[in-house]
Design an enzyme around this catalytic site. Structure first.
Site, short mmCIF file in Angstrom:
data_model
loop_
_atom_site.label_atom_id
_atom_site.label_comp_id
_atom_site.label_asym_id
_atom_site.label_seq_id
_atom_site.Cartn_x
_atom_site.Cartn_y
_atom_site.Cartn_z
N HIS A 106 0.86 -1.19 0.00
CA HIS A 106 0.00 0.00 0.00
C HIS A 106 0.90 1.24 0.00
O HIS A 106 1.79 1.37 0.85
CB HIS A 106 -0.90 0.02 1.24
CG HIS A 106 -1.88 1.15 1.25
ND1 HIS A 106 -3.03 1.12 0.51
CD2 HIS A 106 -1.85 2.35 1.88
CE1 HIS A 106 -3.69 2.25 0.70
NE2 HIS A 106 -3.00 3.02 1.52
N ASP A 142 -7.58 -1.95 4.18
CA ASP A 142 -6.23 -1.50 4.49
C ASP A 142 -6.01 -1.38 6.01
O ASP A 142 -5.33 -0.46 6.48
CB ASP A 142 -5.93 -0.15 3.82
CG ASP A 142 -6.10 -0.19 2.32
OD1 ASP A 142 -5.92 -1.27 1.73
OD2 ASP A 142 -6.43 0.86 1.73
N CYS A 707 43.65 41.43 -37.47
CA CYS A 707 44.82 40.81 -36.85
C CYS A 707 46.01 40.73 -37.81
O CYS A 707 47.16 40.77 -37.38
CB CYS A 707 44.47 39.43 -36.33
SG CYS A 707 43.58 38.40 -37.50
#
Length: 902
Positions: A106, A142, A707
């Site tokens: 359960h 239960d 560059c």
């Protein structure tokens, strides 16, 4: 022990399988009848094992046990009944029949939450602890004695699915097996359940799951998550019944800005935001819902509530088509009553249940090497066509939800409406920096703020590297074929081409690049670079090598070229997109993943590029982009133990520091493209007009922010004055202006700090005695404009003869007519060696000089003629390693030697 297993589902199947592994004899399995032609997983597994399987539709009739059913059960001689999950009512004649009785699983901590919806109510009540109970069955609901309990912490955003998958399913299986073990050993306890604290709640159904808005935000959140996925918490909103999923109270930093969604019974209207739907409790606190199911059953991201349907259909690669057919086979197995799975086949309308969702997710995960797939995704894409599209997006890392929540900055510029991302890009998502830190990025044309950009912190670097590492080690990128990787890069290049006007406009806006040049070079060469390296993906090969044989055996030695892993790429501000592309394309073609740090002053094209990678389907985590400072982000990348390669373009000073950090951290592989002072030698026997034209380009191209710019021109004495005169005439024709104007050929310098350095550079030259022919000053207008400048009479010892300006400053020195070796010596008398050039009609002289010049590139009767197929890189303190060409791939590969003996 002889066991009868009574129940159903994957949970029941796993318990059954584990009990058999423990050595127990399962004498029979009792499960539910087939539904829509589908066998329950428990029954299916038992049938494979040859265990008797019974599928009774019911065990009782008129309140009494059915004798024939009971007789079939009793004939098996079970010593224990195990009920892992059972939806049927089992009569006491069966429960009490075995000598050990019956045990039941359960999913709550009994006596709390008795009843069939225990997990739901655990969350609805906001319990801080959850867990499961295994108890001895009795005739109550239960209420039997407890055999075993295990508890876990309930996380704030847990749903039924997350709690079940994280704890109740895996630990529950172990718990059932442990309980049976205790019974077999005679050690199983029977602890009566206390009545104190006992609760019983009914089964949650759709009609009872409507949201009550007269409660605090936390209670509403608990109600939504407690009903997620089944039956689903719902309300009336926007004129229809909508169901909410994936709720969270974690709304830190969330601003409820968006379109209002009226909810008739709510304390305040909801707000549809980019992160989802913001809801309010009667305490005015917020919660966030991320997914909504509409009344027609379609599941959508909550952030899409007011959006039209996205009909974009991905074109699948050959490998993805193979995956699609494999997934189609999975659907056929799960949906046996469907003759053919077509594009329009709906998973749930074809009879699939929640258990089939889990099965589909797990089978597809196994098929697709653990793709991140959740139960949620099945509900979001219920037809086969939609599911395949969702799956492919996940495999590519191209989650549409991620794409749709980009927080754009919009600007109307250049007859376009630019949509510019401005957040960090980590793991396939645009996110704020740690602490929501930002900075202003400036338009160099007028000094105005373009927008605020997220400023990455050290912790963001760690997140990005972790995402890249996970993508490299566990993601799809490493698993797809090299040819499919190439197809993704081709797709990315196509998208860059589709957006080239937008990218070039952003380069002009953020970097001051002249638009026409940006379109051709900044963006155009970037597109060419990705196409070039896309073609290399499936041509990266090792070799076989003959070695001495280990007689009498033989040997075979081969080499493999493998990706390095996570790479860090640090790029400069002069060509923001092109420098990114030069390094990233080679890096990705080799199969690596990458964290890119664009320079802080020009981040916007890199972030737009990130968006295009999503559209291209590059898997998440493969590319990560972090605008931020060099000392923080660049340093952390250089130091990070999980980064295996750094590619850097920038100053020599910083390059040395990076090289040292890479050595001290984990001996990273490094490639460096650093400063330059490139010599251009112009002989009297040249084509003078061409030399003037190319000399101008060698210095003033891209405002001198280049560059390989010719840092010093050596002009043979006999043509010196004529050359200078022609250059000055050409300089005076240059139009300085807005880089977006089509007739502009000289735009602003990139940033204020660089402009100031140029002013100081020229002042230094004047102070040392060089002759300033023209320029040398800031242009008197808003923005960072600097006049094209020409110096003559520059002697070798002067500062401007030795140091790079990185701006539109032409440095001219004479050399004696016919003195080739002296001018060569002067040209090489520098610690830099990036590029060089020579103009002469004498081919023998050209070849001799090209051999002697100490530079990575030598241009003869041309300049700036770079190409994606030609390797590019410097000598000496201009760095080492190559961009472009096949040579660039080797910077991002490692060679492994494998030797066999046979």
């Amino acid at each position: 022990m002889k066991i009868a297993v009574i129940g159903q589902s994957l949970f029941g199947q796993e318990v059954y399988s584990q009990l058999r592994k423990e050595g127990h004899e399962v004498v029979g399995v009792f499960t539910v009848p087939d539904k829509n032609g589908k066998v329950d997983p428990l029954g299916l597994e038992a049938e494979k094992d040859g265990v008797p399987v019974f599928k009774f539709s019911r065990w009782r009739a008129g309140g009494q046990a059915i004798s024939d059913v009971v007789a079939k059960y009793q004939a098996l001689g079970a010593e224990l009944n195990v009920l892992p999950f059972c939806s049927q009512f089992i009569p006491m004649e069966v429960i009490n029949a075995p000598r050990h009785g019956s045990i039941i699983y359960h999913p709550s901590l009994l006596p709390r939450h008795r009843g069939a919806s225990a997990i739901n109510w655990t969350l609805i009540h906001g319990d801080k602890k959850g867990g499961f109970t295994i108890f001895w069955a009795d005739d109550g609901l239960d209420t039997g004695d407890i055999l075993l309990q295990k508890e876990c912490e309930i996380l704030p955003d847990d749903t039924v699915s997350t709690l079940y998958n994280r704890f109740l399913f895996p630990e529950g299986i172990k718990g059932m097996v442990q309980a049976v073990r205790l019974i077999a050993e005679g050690k199983a306890p029977r602890l009566p359940q206390p009545e104190e604290g006992a609760t019983y709640e009914g089964i949650q159904k759709k009609e009872t799951a409507k949201i009550n808005w007269e409660q605090p935000a936390e209670a509403i959140h608990n109600w939504i998550r407690g009903n997620d996925k089944v039956p689903g918490a719902w309300t009336e909103a926007g004129g229809q019944k909508v169901t909410f999923f994936n709720s969270t109270l974690n709304t830190a930093g969330l601003v409820p800005e968006g379109e209002a969604l009226p909810i008739p019974e709510a304390h305040r209207p909801g707000v549809v935001t980019k992160g989802g739907l913001v809801l309010f409790g009667n305490d005015n606190k917020m919660l966030l819902v991320k997914n909504i199911q509409l009344e027609d059953g379609k599941m959508i991201p909550a952030s899409h509530f007011f959006r039209g349907e996205d009909n974009t259909v991905l074109e699948l690669t050959k490998a993805e088509l193979v995956t699609m057919e494999a997934v189609r086979t999975v659907w056929k197995r799960i949906l046996p009553n469907i003759l053919e799975v077509e594009d329009s086949t709906d998973f749930f309308k074809s009879g699939a249940a929640s258990v089939d969702v889990v099965r589909l997710v797990e089978e597809v995960k196994e098929l697709c090497d653990g793709v991140e797939l959740e139960n949620e995704d099945i509900y979001m894409a219920t037809t086969f066509k939609d599911f395949i599209q969702l799956l492919v997006r996940k495999l590519r890392g191209d989650d549409k939800e991620s794409e749709c929540i980009i927080d754009y900055v919009e600007k109307a510029v250049n007859k376009l409406v630019l949509q510019m991302p401005h957040q960090l890009f980590i793991g396939g998502k645009f996110v704020d920096a740690e602490g929501a830190k930002t900075y202003d990025t400036i338009n160099p044309t007028d000094g105005s703020v373009i927008c605020q950009v997220s400023l990455a912190q050290a912790s963001d670097v760690d997140k990005a590297v972790a995402a890249a590492k996970d993508a490299f080690e566990n993601g799809l990128w490493r698993k797809i074929s090299a040819r499919d990787r190439g197809q993704l890069l081709y797709r990315l290049a196509d998208l860059m081409e589709e957006h080239q006007e937008e990218l070039a406009t952003i380069e002009a806006l953020d970097a001051g690049a002249v638009y026409t040049l940006a379109l051709k070079t900044h963006v155009g060469m970037s597109i060419q670079t990705f196409r070039y390296f896309a073609g290399w993906c499936d041509k990266i090969q090792g070799s076989t090598i003959p070695i001495n044989q280990a007689r009498p055996n033989r040997n075979l030695t081969l080499t493999r070229k493998e990706p390095i892993g996570v790479c860090g790429i640090i790029i400069p501000w002069n060509y923001p997109l092109m420098m990114l592309s030069w390094k990233t394309a080679a890096c990705l073609a080799a199969g690596n993943t990458v964290v890119i740090k664009p320079t802080q002053v020009t981040p916007l094209t890199a972030l737009k590029f990130a968006e295009l990678t999503l559209k291209a389907g590059i898997p998440k985590g493969v590319i990560n982009i972090l605008p931020g400072s060099g000392p923080l982000v660049g340093q952390r990348l250089s130091d990070h133990p999980d980064v295996r390669k750094i590619g850097f373009t920038g100053s020599t000073e910083v390059g040395k520091h990076i090289m040292k950090s890479c050595a001290l951290s984990n001996v990273k592989k490094v490639s460096l493209e650093l400063g330059g002072k490139s010599p251009l030698i112009i002989f009297a026997d040249c084509d003078l007009n061409k030399a003037v034209q190319m000399g101008m380009s060698s210095v003033f191209f891209n405002k001198g922010e280049n560059c390989i710019a010719a840092g010093r021109l050596f002009v043979e004495d006999s043509i010196h004055d004529q050359f200078v005169q022609k250059v000055v005439e050409e300089v005076r024709k240059m139009k300085i202006g807005n880089p977006l104007d089509r007739d502009t050929n000289h735009g602003p310098q990139n940033n204020q700090a660089h402009l100031q350095k140029l002013i100081e550079y020229c002042q230094h030259g004047i102070k040392e005695g060089a002759t300033l022919v023209c320029g040398g000053k800031q242009v008197p207008r808003p923005g960072f404009f600097f006049e094209p400048t020409v110096f003559i009479d520059v002697e070798d010892h002067m500062f401007i003869a030795k140091e790079e300006s990185f701006g539109p400053v032409m440095i001219i020195s004479r050399f004696a007519s016919g003195d080739v070796d002296t001018v060569l010596s002067r040209a090489n008398a520098t610690e830099f060696g990036l590029a060089s050039g020579v103009f002469t009609r004498d081919i023998s002289k050209a070849l001799y000089i090209s051999e002697k010049l100490e530079a990575g590139t030598v241009f003869i009767n041309t300049y700036n003629k770079t190409d994606v197929a030609a390797p590019f890189g410097g000598f000496k303190q201009s760095g080492f390693g190559k961009d472009l060409g096949e040579a660039a791939l080797n910077e991002y590969l490692r060679v492994k030697t494998v030797t066999f003996e046979y």
